[in-house]
Design an enzyme around this catalytic site. Structure first.
Site, PDB file in Angstrom:
ATOM      1  N   LYS A  16       0.846  -1.204   0.000  1.00 12.31           N
ATOM      2  CA  LYS A  16       0.000   0.000   0.000  1.00 12.31           C
ATOM      3  C   LYS A  16       0.883   1.256   0.000  1.00 12.31           C
ATOM      4  CE  LYS A  16      -3.588  -2.480   2.622  1.00 12.31           C
ATOM      5  NZ  LYS A  16      -4.504  -2.453   3.797  1.00 12.31           N
ATOM      6  N   TYR A  56     -11.876  -2.898  -2.778  1.00  9.74           N
ATOM      7  CA  TYR A  56     -12.430  -3.070  -1.434  1.00  9.74           C
ATOM      8  C   TYR A  56     -13.963  -3.080  -1.430  1.00  9.74           C
ATOM      9  CZ  TYR A  56      -7.938  -2.711   1.033  1.00  9.74           C
ATOM     10  OH  TYR A  56      -6.673  -2.944   1.536  1.00  9.74           O
ATOM     11  N   ASN A 119      -1.448  -0.149   7.487  1.00  9.87           N
ATOM     12  CA  ASN A 119      -0.957  -1.518   7.759  1.00  9.87           C
ATOM     13  C   ASN A 119      -0.184  -2.130   6.584  1.00  9.87           C
ATOM     14  OD1 ASN A 119      -3.126  -2.134   6.137  1.00  9.87           O
ATOM     15  ND2 ASN A 119      -4.249  -3.278   7.692  1.00  9.87           N
ATOM     16  N   GLU A 133      -9.431 -10.474  -7.473  1.00  6.69           N
ATOM     17  CA  GLU A 133      -8.489  -9.350  -7.372  1.00  6.69           C
ATOM     18  C   GLU A 133      -7.434  -9.385  -8.484  1.00  6.69           C
ATOM     19  OE1 GLU A 133      -7.176  -9.821  -3.330  1.00  6.69           O
ATOM     20  OE2 GLU A 133      -9.132  -9.230  -2.525  1.00  6.69           O
TER      21      GLU A 133
END
Ligand code: RTP
Ligand code: MG
Length: 156
Positions: A16, A56, A119, A133
């Protein structure tokens, strides 16, 4: 080529924006490689809000969804596909708990993170999620099909 039984499972793993900005990409790739997982796809992109929301989608409507989408689309991510036996489940174990404060040392989140919204890394939570995904982030011709020479030393 003859692949070992079960060794073709794939997971979508993504560093991320916080992990990219903090220079953790190399360490994360290293962990998956040294475990024995094979990198079959990789790219650096700044995801659109639309792509982040699709990724998401299971969390759409939850209180944290808007900030989650904002954050994921706020900078460059490194999207990857790793392949190998049980990679979805083992990848999640290597990543640690959703909340880094609850993640054991030795896991990626437990070694590098503090806050839930920072995270560092995403990993598919099931084989079905992984397939969804991977199709969302990669075109078929962006994924390599190969068997490393080390395979007989990795799988019995
Ligand atoms: P990821 O999808 O990113 O790999 O994370 P995960 O499976 O461990 O956790 P998930 O439940 O899928 O949540 C996705 C991300 O949303 C943020 N989150 N915030 N209650 C909260 O404030 C909350 N819950 C989840 C986290 O950044 C989590 O990684
Ligand atoms: Mg998740």
């Amino acid at each position: 080529v003859s692949f070992a039984a079960g060794s073709r499972e794939r997971s979508f793993i993504m560093v991320k924006p916080d992990g990219v900005h903090r220079g953790l990409v190399g360490d994360i790739i290293k962990r998956f490689e040294q475990r024995g997982y094979k990198l079959v796809g990789i790219k650096v992109i700044v995801p659109s809000r639309e792509l982040a929301a699709k990724h998401y989608a299971e969390h759409d409507g939850k209180p944290f969804f808007p900030k989650l989408v904002d954050f994921l689309s706020s900078g460059a991510v490194v999207a990857m596909v790793f392949e190998g036996k049980d990679v979805v489940k083992t990848g999640r174990t290597m990543i640690g708990a959703t909340n880094p404060l609850a993640s054991a040392p030795g896991t990626i989140r437990g070694d590098f993170g503090i806050d839930m919204g920072r995270n560092i890394i995403h990993g598919s939570d099931s084989v079905d999620s992984a397939m969804r995904e991977i199709a969302l982030w990669f075109k078929a011709d962006e994924l390599a099909d190969y068997e490393p020479v080390a395979t007989p030393w990795l799988y019995e």
